[in-house]
Structure formats: C-alpha cells, structure tokens
Design a protein around this motif. Sequence first.
Motif, PDB file in Angstrom:
ATOM      1  N   ARG A  89       0.823  -1.205   0.000  1.00 41.51           N
ATOM      2  CA  ARG A  89       0.000   0.000   0.000  1.00 41.51           C
ATOM      3  C   ARG A  89       0.869   1.272   0.000  1.00 41.51           C
ATOM      4  N   ASN A  90       2.143   1.120   0.337  1.00 43.91           N
ATOM      5  CA  ASN A  90       3.055   2.261   0.401  1.00 43.91           C
ATOM      6  C   ASN A  90       3.119   2.974  -0.944  1.00 43.91           C
ATOM      7  N   GLU A  91       2.993   4.303  -0.920  1.00 41.80           N
ATOM      8  CA  GLU A  91       2.928   5.090  -2.151  1.00 41.80           C
ATOM      9  C   GLU A  91       4.199   4.978  -2.992  1.00 41.80           C
ATOM     10  N   LYS A  92       5.335   4.734  -2.350  1.00 45.19           N
ATOM     11  CA  LYS A  92       6.581   4.604  -3.094  1.00 45.19           C
ATOM     12  C   LYS A  92       6.715   3.204  -3.709  1.00 45.19           C
ATOM     13  N   ILE A  93       6.069   2.233  -3.081  1.00 45.43           N
ATOM     14  CA  ILE A  93       6.175   0.843  -3.544  1.00 45.43           C
ATOM     15  C   ILE A  93       5.148   0.519  -4.631  1.00 45.43           C
ATOM     16  N   LYS A  94       3.963   1.130  -4.545  1.00 44.49           N
ATOM     17  CA  LYS A  94       2.863   0.813  -5.473  1.00 44.49           C
ATOM     18  C   LYS A  94       3.275   0.894  -6.941  1.00 44.49           C
ATOM     19  N   PRO A  95       3.914   1.978  -7.382  1.00 45.79           N
ATOM     20  CA  PRO A  95       4.275   2.043  -8.807  1.00 45.79           C
ATOM     21  C   PRO A  95       5.270   0.965  -9.229  1.00 45.79           C
ATOM     22  N   ILE A  96       6.138   0.564  -8.313  1.00 47.48           N
ATOM     23  CA  ILE A  96       7.120  -0.490  -8.624  1.00 47.48           C
ATOM     24  C   ILE A  96       6.405  -1.817  -8.826  1.00 47.48           C
ATOM     25  N   ILE A  97       5.471  -2.121  -7.926  1.00 50.95           N
ATOM     26  CA  ILE A  97       4.706  -3.369  -8.016  1.00 50.95           C
ATOM     27  C   ILE A  97       3.835  -3.366  -9.269  1.00 50.95           C
ATOM     28  N   ASP A  98       3.171  -2.239  -9.530  1.00 46.34           N
ATOM     29  CA  ASP A  98       2.284  -2.154 -10.696  1.00 46.34           C
ATOM     30  C   ASP A  98       3.060  -2.286 -12.002  1.00 46.34           C
ATOM     31  N   GLU A  99       4.271  -1.735 -12.026  1.00 48.69           N
ATOM     32  CA  GLU A  99       5.085  -1.840 -13.228  1.00 48.69           C
ATOM     33  C   GLU A  99       5.505  -3.282 -13.480  1.00 48.69           C
ATOM     34  N   LYS A 100       5.782  -4.003 -12.403  1.00 46.84           N
ATOM     35  CA  LYS A 100       6.261  -5.381 -12.534  1.00 46.84           C
ATOM     36  C   LYS A 100       5.143  -6.383 -12.793  1.00 46.84           C
ATOM     37  N   TYR A 101       3.985  -6.193 -12.099  1.00 44.89           N
ATOM     38  CA  TYR A 101       2.923  -7.189 -12.169  1.00 44.89           C
ATOM     39  C   TYR A 101       1.657  -6.703 -12.888  1.00 44.89           C
ATOM     40  N   GLY A 102       1.681  -5.455 -13.380  1.00 47.28           N
ATOM     41  CA  GLY A 102       0.527  -4.950 -14.099  1.00 47.28           C
ATOM     42  C   GLY A 102      -0.234  -3.898 -13.308  1.00 47.28           C
ATOM     43  N   GLU A 103      -0.866  -2.990 -14.007  1.00 51.68           N
ATOM     44  CA  GLU A 103      -1.617  -1.901 -13.394  1.00 51.68           C
ATOM     45  C   GLU A 103      -2.657  -2.435 -12.406  1.00 51.68           C
ATOM     46  N   GLY A 104      -2.643  -1.864 -11.208  1.00 57.00           N
ATOM     47  CA  GLY A 104      -3.616  -2.260 -10.189  1.00 57.00           C
ATOM     48  C   GLY A 104      -3.213  -3.472  -9.367  1.00 57.00           C
ATOM     49  N   ALA A 105      -2.031  -4.040  -9.648  1.00 62.57           N
ATOM     50  CA  ALA A 105      -1.592  -5.256  -8.940  1.00 62.57           C
ATOM     51  C   ALA A 105      -1.398  -4.992  -7.454  1.00 62.57           C
ATOM     52  N   SER A 106      -0.787  -3.848  -7.123  1.00 68.87           N
ATOM     53  CA  SER A 106      -0.501  -3.561  -5.710  1.00 68.87           C
ATOM     54  C   SER A 106      -1.790  -3.514  -4.891  1.00 68.87           C
ATOM     55  N   GLU A 107      -2.788  -2.819  -5.406  1.00 69.93           N
ATOM     56  CA  GLU A 107      -4.059  -2.710  -4.680  1.00 69.93           C
ATOM     57  C   GLU A 107      -4.752  -4.065  -4.589  1.00 69.93           C
ATOM     58  N   PHE A 108      -4.643  -4.851  -5.657  1.00 69.56           N
ATOM     59  CA  PHE A 108      -5.245  -6.186  -5.647  1.00 69.56           C
ATOM     60  C   PHE A 108      -4.560  -7.081  -4.621  1.00 69.56           C
ATOM     61  N   PHE A 109      -3.226  -7.011  -4.535  1.00 66.73           N
ATOM     62  CA  PHE A 109      -2.484  -7.804  -3.556  1.00 66.73           C
ATOM     63  C   PHE A 109      -2.954  -7.447  -2.135  1.00 66.73           C
ATOM     64  N   VAL A 110      -3.107  -6.138  -1.890  1.00 70.78           N
ATOM     65  CA  VAL A 110      -3.545  -5.671  -0.568  1.00 70.78           C
ATOM     66  C   VAL A 110      -4.909  -6.268  -0.223  1.00 70.78           C
ATOM     67  N   LYS A 111      -5.860  -6.109  -1.130  1.00 71.50           N
ATOM     68  CA  LYS A 111      -7.230  -6.573  -0.875  1.00 71.50           C
ATOM     69  C   LYS A 111      -7.286  -8.095  -0.723  1.00 71.50           C
ATOM     70  N   ALA A 112      -6.515  -8.805  -1.544  1.00 70.16           N
ATOM     71  CA  ALA A 112      -6.522 -10.271  -1.492  1.00 70.16           C
ATOM     72  C   ALA A 112      -5.960 -10.777  -0.166  1.00 70.16           C
ATOM     73  N   ILE A 113      -4.853 -10.170   0.272  1.00 69.54           N
ATOM     74  CA  ILE A 113      -4.232 -10.599   1.528  1.00 69.54           C
ATOM     75  C   ILE A 113      -5.133 -10.267   2.712  1.00 69.54           C
ATOM     76  N   GLU A 114      -5.676  -9.052   2.732  1.00 70.89           N
ATOM     77  CA  GLU A 114      -6.539  -8.647   3.844  1.00 70.89           C
ATOM     78  C   GLU A 114      -7.822  -9.465   3.870  1.00 70.89           C
ATOM     79  N   ALA A 115      -8.360  -9.817   2.711  1.00 73.17           N
ATOM     80  CA  ALA A 115      -9.572 -10.635   2.663  1.00 73.17           C
ATOM     81  C   ALA A 115      -9.320 -12.019   3.249  1.00 73.17           C
ATOM     82  N   PHE A 116      -8.098 -12.509   3.069  1.00 71.77           N
ATOM     83  CA  PHE A 116      -7.765 -13.851   3.567  1.00 71.77           C
ATOM     84  C   PHE A 116      -7.473 -13.859   5.069  1.00 71.77           C
TER      85      PHE A 116
END
Length: 282
Positions: A251-278
């Motif tokens: 969720r960190n603002e500095k990390i989000k663009p790095i994750i999204d660039e590597k795994y696709g747009e919106g990946a960081s937010e999806f990872f957050v929601k998926a982990i928290e849902a579990f």
Amino acid sequence: MRSVKEISDLTGISVRTLHYYDEIGLLKPTEKSGAGYRLYDDKALETLQQILFFREFDIPLKEIKAVMDNPVLKRNQILQMQRNMLIAKKERMERLISSIDDILKGENKMDFAVFSKTEMEEMFQTMFEHMPANMRNLAVKEFGSIEEWKKHYMEALSSEEMQKGYAKVVEWYGGKENFLSAANNPVSKEVAESYNKRVEVVLQKLSAKKECDTASFEVKEVVGEYGFVMKQLSQIKSEKGLMLAQAQYYRNEKIKPIIDEKYGEGASEFFVKAIEAFYENK
C-alpha cells in the motif's frame, strides 16, 4: 455414524447451525440415510472440532472455509496453526494477569522492553556476520566504525517505539525464544534465494487473478500458498501478522508504482485486498 441430533448433543452446536454449515459447504455430512437424514463419521466430527477452534477466535466462516479447503494446508498444519493461536492467546492472558497483579501491588512500571542488552548484542553480531559484504562496508563507512554502528543499533533497538514494534514481531514467532532462535540461525543464502523464487512464482499467479473476486476460492488458494511460503522462509509460528504487514508494504505510495510496473496496473491494490480478505477478521 452419528445423526445431526447426536452431533448437536455431543458438541453443543445447534442442529440449525449444523444445517447451515452443510448449506455453505463448511461441514458436509458423510452421507445421508435412506430417509434423507444427515449422518456424520469420526472424520467429520474432527473437522467440526477444527472449525470450533477457529470460531473461538471469532474468525469468519468464509475464512475458515478457505483455510479448511486449502490443499496446501494439511491436517497437522491446521492443527499446529490452531495450537499456536491458542498458545498465543494463553500468553496474552498471562501477561494481562501479570500486569493486573503488578497494578494491585503498586508496581506498574510500564516496562516495554522485549530484549535484554545481551540479546540485542547477539542480534547485532548475527546481522553483521550474515549481511552481504557490500552492505556491511557501506554501513561501516556511514557510521565511521563498527563500534559506532553497533552503538547506534543498540540505542535504536532500545527505544520504546522499537521495542513495541518487536513485541508484535515476537508474537508472530510464538515467543521470544523462537524469534531469537530464528534471528541467530538465519536460513542460508541459497535457501533464501530458493524461497524468493517461489514467492515470485506465487505473485505471478496472484497477479493473473486480478479480475477475480478476492473472496473467491482461486484467489484465496494462491494467498494461502503465499502465506505458507512466507511462513517457512521467516521461520515464524503464524504468518498472519507478517502477511498483513506485507499488505501495508504494497500500500506504500513509493512501492505501489514499482509493483504495478512489474505485475501490471492495479496489482498492488489487488495484492492488498486479497491478503486482507484472507487474513483479517471482519
């Protein structure tokens, strides 16, 4: 075989609740009689016992089902997970009782210390010995000497804020002894690299599920695998706290663009929601 009424009498769970568990697929009867009555064998009774352990911690039924259905988690792993949760709860209760006893004696000192000076010195030495040479040299250069670096480390780790933070980490490991054992005996570089490759594979699988509901079994299955790998890599008793901390990292603002660039747009937010849902109790 036992009837639903006999299971209810044996466990104290209402017949209506057992029917509901059947409806949502959490606890299916072993078979049904010719007249259509639900029948349960000893294995089903053991499954119910595991469900009741999780309910003791107010974990939502859909999350219990995700854990119980996860093929990565075997019977003994689930039981060990529940045992660790109960031990952690017992230790928290004991600390609360001890604090109350201190208050009654007029000895409430609000001591937040987790590690002794000797333990912190051992932690520094282990970190120093296992740190890559280039990083070690940079740190020595920054602080001027190993002694000054160690002094800074000890002062930082001794602060109330850091001790509180480590108290949470210690809880993930199931106790201070387990944490110190893991800290002083880290996995080898080769093993760490192997686990990191597994994490990368899991994250690629998870990113491929971006269009799926985070509450779906296919997403929870991958998150469960992610948590299992992180648990093994970190040598912790329960990975929940670590995984929720990992969600905050994404969720960190500095990390989000790095994750999204590597795994696709919106990946960081999806990872957050998926982990928290579990992992999060709702």
